[in-house]
Design a protein around this motif. Sequence first.
Motif, PDB file in Angstrom:
ATOM      1  N   ASP A   1       0.836  -1.204   0.000  1.00  0.00           N
ATOM      2  CA  ASP A   1       0.000   0.000   0.000  1.00  0.00           C
ATOM      3  C   ASP A   1       0.872   1.255   0.000  1.00  0.00           C
ATOM      4  N   ALA A   2       0.875   1.968  -1.134  1.00  0.00           N
ATOM      5  CA  ALA A   2       1.688   3.188  -1.246  1.00  0.00           C
ATOM      6  C   ALA A   2       1.258   4.253  -0.244  1.00  0.00           C
ATOM      7  N   ASN A   3      -0.003   4.214   0.176  1.00  0.00           N
ATOM      8  CA  ASN A   3      -0.488   5.189   1.150  1.00  0.00           C
ATOM      9  C   ASN A   3       0.068   4.948   2.545  1.00  0.00           C
ATOM     10  N   GLU A   4       0.639   3.759   2.746  1.00  0.00           N
ATOM     11  CA  GLU A   4       1.193   3.414   4.056  1.00  0.00           C
ATOM     12  C   GLU A   4       2.728   3.395   4.038  1.00  0.00           C
ATOM     13  N   LYS A   5       3.314   4.129   3.101  1.00  0.00           N
ATOM     14  CA  LYS A   5       4.773   4.107   2.981  1.00  0.00           C
ATOM     15  C   LYS A   5       5.451   4.589   4.253  1.00  0.00           C
ATOM     16  N   ASP A   6       4.956   5.646   4.865  1.00  0.00           N
ATOM     17  CA  ASP A   6       5.575   6.162   6.086  1.00  0.00           C
ATOM     18  C   ASP A   6       5.557   5.119   7.191  1.00  0.00           C
TER      19      ASP A   6
ATOM     20  N   HIS B   1      -0.480  -5.934  -7.146  1.00  0.00           N
ATOM     21  CA  HIS B   1      -0.589  -4.724  -7.963  1.00  0.00           C
ATOM     22  C   HIS B   1      -0.829  -5.155  -9.414  1.00  0.00           C
TER      23      HIS B   1
END
Length: 369
Positions: free
Chosen positions: A171-176, A233
Amino acid sequence: MGKATETTLEIDFGALEHNYHFLRGKLKPDTKFLAVMKAFAYGSDAERIALKMQALGVDYFAVAYSKEGIALRKAGIQKPILVLHPLPLHFEELISHCLEPSIYSRKVLLQFLKTAKKLAQTNYPVHLKFNTGLNRLGFAEKDIDFITEELKQQDEIKVISNFSHLAASEDANEKDFTLRQIKRFDRIAETIALQLGYRPFRHLLNTSGILNYAEAQYDMVRSGIGLYGYGNHPEIDKRLKPVAILKTVISQIHEIAPGDTVGYNRAFITKDYRMTATLPLGHADGIGRQYGQGNTFVTVNGEMAFIVGNVCMDMIMIDVTGIACKEGDEVIVFGHHPSAETFAATANTISYELLTGISQRVNRTFIGY
């Protein structure tokens, strides 16, 4: 590929080899590769898949439970096997088959030490599992002092690796969040190495981690779903090949008049003349009721045919109106079109659940073995 004459899960070893080389190509030459074989190798055939992976040169295997690892040993697997969720009840059996446990809590550590001492083991290999954010299994960072004090007082076991598991590497939104997990794992691994006085090897990345965070590959990576053809993906899925293709056949075709119903609870009511086909698989084979009611399609002679009515235990019905087909024709449930990911998404689930849920009563066939 042969034509199906019954419900069959076709296992493509050429696809498996392709996927392994694709993932291996993302890594440094000296990075070890662990192949995950749990849940019958994601619903396929663990023994045959593992033998193929061993021949391809993987360094490690992983299973969920000791029983799965014992089956691999009996099939001829000689590479190290990590048991990800060992239960104390099976520790003696685990040791007798040279399996390597994940030690994930204070209780498990003490119980395994007791068993290793009872069996007169020396430097038996174990892996320390740390929780860095998934909150499923694993020691907390605050447990490090306890772990190292216990280990310094014995010589029955030896830590050969430290590892953790990423929670949202796809999940790119959860990179942090993922980067924080990596940083926490760095700190834990360094502290353990300092306190033990030697450096166990490290592994953190799963399939999506390999694809998205290759800089954190450490000494080994672990791949499960990617080996079987899915990369979490759509663009990656295009570069992988599905290993498992579920096929079946048309048992009977019915002409349904307006107002007629199909299946249990008269769940599908026709508004006009329709043609339906009955297939010999159902929720006892892993195609659950959630796939019924027109939510999901299969492929008949290259054409999409939607499941109608409720899925039965041993049968499903599909709408073949306008599709040139006959009794005995092959039907692709999932594989290339639809893929397992596409099929699963129609019921708001994932390829993992679909693949691992295919019943063991479904016949397995093998190509490219």
